[in-house]
Design an enzyme around this catalytic site. Structure first.
Site, PDB file in Angstrom:
ATOM      1  CG  HIS A 266      -2.076   0.927   1.060  1.00 18.58           C
ATOM      2  ND1 HIS A 266      -2.000   2.264   1.380  1.00 18.58           N
ATOM      3  CD2 HIS A 266      -3.314   0.718   0.547  1.00 18.58           C
ATOM      4  CE1 HIS A 266      -3.156   2.825   1.085  1.00 18.58           C
ATOM      5  NE2 HIS A 266      -3.970   1.913   0.574  1.00 18.58           N
ATOM      6  CG  ASP A 317      -8.309  -4.524  -3.269  1.00 18.44           C
ATOM      7  OD1 ASP A 317      -9.534  -4.374  -3.248  1.00 18.44           O
ATOM      8  OD2 ASP A 317      -7.517  -3.633  -3.601  1.00 18.44           O
TER       9      ASP A 317
HETATM   10  N1  COA Z   1       4.132  -7.498  -4.428  1.00 17.69           N
HETATM   11  C1  COA Z   1       5.474  -7.516  -4.449  1.00 17.69           C
HETATM   12  N2  COA Z   1       6.238  -6.448  -4.199  1.00 17.69           N
HETATM   13  C2  COA Z   1       5.591  -5.301  -3.927  1.00 17.69           C
HETATM   14  C3  COA Z   1       4.199  -5.204  -3.874  1.00 17.69           C
HETATM   15  C4  COA Z   1       3.478  -6.369  -4.149  1.00 17.69           C
HETATM   16  N3  COA Z   1       2.144  -6.356  -4.125  1.00 17.69           N
HETATM   17  N4  COA Z   1       3.847  -3.939  -3.572  1.00 17.69           N
HETATM   18  C5  COA Z   1       4.980  -3.255  -3.430  1.00 17.69           C
HETATM   19  N5  COA Z   1       6.031  -4.075  -3.649  1.00 17.69           N
HETATM   20  C6  COA Z   1       7.446  -3.723  -3.559  1.00 17.69           C
HETATM   21  C7  COA Z   1       7.924  -3.084  -4.853  1.00 17.69           C
HETATM   22  O1  COA Z   1       8.389  -4.033  -5.765  1.00 17.69           O
HETATM   23  C8  COA Z   1       9.028  -2.215  -4.312  1.00 17.69           C
HETATM   24  O2  COA Z   1      10.134  -3.031  -4.003  1.00 17.69           O
HETATM   25  P1  COA Z   1      11.621  -2.573  -4.322  1.00 17.69           P
HETATM   26  O3  COA Z   1      11.810  -1.330  -3.501  1.00 17.69           O
HETATM   27  O4  COA Z   1      12.431  -3.733  -3.900  1.00 17.69           O
HETATM   28  O5  COA Z   1      11.634  -2.283  -5.791  1.00 17.69           O
HETATM   29  C9  COA Z   1       8.483  -1.711  -2.994  1.00 17.69           C
HETATM   30  O6  COA Z   1       7.580  -2.720  -2.556  1.00 17.69           O
HETATM   31  C10 COA Z   1       7.778  -0.397  -3.071  1.00 17.69           C
HETATM   32  O7  COA Z   1       6.837  -0.442  -4.147  1.00 17.69           O
HETATM   33  P2  COA Z   1       6.195   0.817  -4.857  1.00 17.69           P
HETATM   34  O8  COA Z   1       5.822   0.417  -6.245  1.00 17.69           O
HETATM   35  O9  COA Z   1       7.078   2.017  -4.714  1.00 17.69           O
HETATM   36  O10 COA Z   1       4.939   1.072  -3.995  1.00 17.69           O
HETATM   37  P3  COA Z   1       3.736   1.998  -4.392  1.00 17.69           P
HETATM   38  O11 COA Z   1       3.396   2.780  -3.208  1.00 17.69           O
HETATM   39  O12 COA Z   1       4.026   2.756  -5.649  1.00 17.69           O
HETATM   40  O13 COA Z   1       2.619   0.941  -4.765  1.00 17.69           O
HETATM   41  C11 COA Z   1       0.741  -0.410  -4.748  1.00 17.69           C
HETATM   42  C12 COA Z   1       1.496   0.703  -4.022  1.00 17.69           C
HETATM   43  C13 COA Z   1      -0.562  -0.668  -3.995  1.00 17.69           C
HETATM   44  C14 COA Z   1       0.421   0.023  -6.166  1.00 17.69           C
HETATM   45  C15 COA Z   1       1.602  -1.688  -4.757  1.00 17.69           C
HETATM   46  O14 COA Z   1       1.850  -2.124  -3.441  1.00 17.69           O
HETATM   47  C16 COA Z   1       1.009  -2.797  -5.601  1.00 17.69           C
HETATM   48  O15 COA Z   1       1.228  -2.843  -6.811  1.00 17.69           O
HETATM   49  N6  COA Z   1       0.235  -3.731  -4.971  1.00 17.69           N
HETATM   50  C17 COA Z   1      -0.427  -4.781  -5.697  1.00 17.69           C
HETATM   51  C18 COA Z   1      -1.766  -4.260  -6.233  1.00 17.69           C
HETATM   52  C19 COA Z   1      -2.781  -4.073  -5.157  1.00 17.69           C
HETATM   53  O16 COA Z   1      -2.980  -4.932  -4.304  1.00 17.69           O
HETATM   54  N7  COA Z   1      -3.462  -2.945  -5.209  1.00 17.69           N
HETATM   55  C20 COA Z   1      -4.515  -2.600  -4.277  1.00 17.69           C
HETATM   56  C21 COA Z   1      -4.094  -1.479  -3.393  1.00 17.69           C
HETATM   57  S1  COA Z   1      -5.293  -1.166  -2.126  1.00 17.69           S
END
Ligand code: COA
Length: 380
Positions: A266, A317
């Site tokens: 998140h 989710d």
């Molecule tokens: N699975 C694996 N790794 C994840 C992850 C996931 N669901 N969510 C974040 N990470 C990792 C990223 O790869 C990154 O790792 P790194 O620093 O080694 O490269 C780190 O955590 C930070 O990720 P980042 O993309 O900067 O986080 P964000 O704040 O931009 O993204 C989300 C937030 C929600 C988009 C992201 O966590 C995600 O894609 N989750 C899956 C989709 C989801 O469940 N969405 C519903 C949200 S309520």
């Protein structure tokens, strides 16, 4: 090259940490894993209040007393119907179209038939707010009925909003446990700070486009798998894994190939999402009752593995997927159900924006170069 006197700032990727609005609606405390609706901790509200009470709190600033609740509930239930043109549009949609696309299109179409369409006064917006909230639920229920060859079912005045939705969606009145869990699921999804979809709604309203435009924009944003679309993907993953003994290999393989595990992580929470804690309990209870314990067990193993390997917690989710599956909701509707609830928050934010509006218009850092020599078409 820098034009003008001001030095250009570096853009903040994904607008992380940028404060883009002031709101009194909800607060996400990502450090302590807390969510507040107008000052109330959702741990206090979950399981104790109906969805309508949460909507009343968000829209009018206070939890309703009994008389206010009765009135508000009847007003909402009375609006759970669609103009026949929109019923027709839903029936004519391709049967395999993504339900979020149908919902977004039908809601946008409703703007053409709304008696207050084009009016943005507080009174008109309040009427539209009730209609939109009720009609989003009705579109989803009618779509499912249309696709499964059923009849469009009218709302029943004796049931609350959550029970009516399940009744209109499934074609039969829900049991006591189902209606109370679904009510809480709606309450838990109702608002969540400046999520991408909420920002889309506020940005749309800031141009003085109306509520239908704002909710259409929000629906378009919620659809994506990085936002509300994740719950459907979670169920696809659980089915693909199939058994708890396969979790470790699956998760390790996904992470090794740099893929994201849906339903985890998140932008704001750096600890457990409080909504996920509530939904985990309901998931366990409902899965056991529905003979789907294996899905809960797979989910628990995934949670443990992702936490161990990446230190990332499940978000709203993750367990909402198994809760909905156990409630008999087909996975392609999961994001629509999220929309049914979050429409309350989008509307509350849109109204807040309307009341103290300034056009939302950020800037960008231009990296496209300057002074290119123009070459006429015939010489390119
Ligand atoms: N699975 C694996 N790794 C994840 C992850 C996931 N669901 N969510 C974040 N990470 C990792 C990223 O790869 C990154 O790792 P790194 O620093 O080694 O490269 C780190 O955590 C930070 O990720 P980042 O993309 O900067 O986080 P964000 O704040 O931009 O993204 C989300 C937030 C929600 C988009 C992201 O966590 C995600 O894609 N989750 C899956 C989709 C989801 O469940 N969405 C519903 C949200 S309520």
């Amino acid at each position: 090259m820098v034009f003008g006197k001001k030095k250009r700032k570096k853009p903040v990727r994904g607008l992380e940490g940028v404060v883009a609005a002031e709101t009194s609606l909800s607060y996400v405390d990502g450090v302590n894993g807390k969510l507040y609706y107008r000052g109330y901790d959702i741990d206090e509200l979950a399981g104790k209040v109906s969805y309508e009470e949460v909507v009343h709190l968000l829209w009018f600033g206070e939890l309703p007393d009994r008389a206010q609740l009765e009135d508000f509930r009847s007003e909402l239930i009375a609006e759970m119907r669609l103009p026949h043109q929109v019923d027709e549009l839903i029936r004519l949609a391709p049967p395999n179209a993504n339900p979020m696309v149908v919902l977004r299109t039908a809601l946008s179409a409703l703007g053409m038939y709304d008696p207050d369409g084009g009016k943005n006064s507080e009174a008109a917006n309040r009427r539209k707010a009730r209609r939109i909230l009720a009609q989003v639920a009705t579109i989803v229920a009618s779509m499912h009925q249309a696709r499964s060859g059923g009849m469009i079912i009218s709302a029943d005045k004796s049931m609350n909003f959550a029970a009516n939705f399940l009744y209109m969606f499934n074609g039969k009145p829900p049991g006591k446990l189902e209606r109370s869990v679904f009510d809480t699921l709606l309450a838990l999804h109702a608002d969540h700070g400046l999520a991408a979809s909420t920002f889309a709604a506020r940005a749309t309203v800031s141009t003085l486009a109306g509520l239908h435009s704002a909710i259409t924009a929000a629906l378009a944003s919620l659809k994506g798998p990085l936002h509300g679309g994740a719950n459907t993907k979670v169920m696809e993953m659980l089915k693909q894994i199939g058994g708890k003994e396969r979790v470790k290999a699956y998760i390790d393989g996904m992470l090794a190939s740099g893929q994201r595990i849906m339903g985890f992580g998140h932008r704001v929470y750096k600890t457990e999402d409080p909504r996920s804690r509530h939904l985990r309990q309901y998931s366990q209870k409902l899965c056991r009752r529905a003979g789907m314990e294996h899905l809960f067990e797979i989910s628990k193993r995934i949670e443990e593995r992702v936490l161990k390997k990446k230190g990332i917690h499940p978000n709203v989710d993750f367990y909402s997927a198994t809760v909905q599956e156990a409630l008999g909701i087909p996975k392609e509707y999961f994001t629509c159900i999220f929309s049914v609830s979050r429409t309350a928050g989008w509307i509350a934010h849109a109204m807040e924006q309307f009341r103290d509006n300034r056009l939302i218009r950020p800037t960008s850092k231009y990296i496209g170069g300057f002074n290119k020599k123009f070459v006429p078409l015939e010489k390119r």
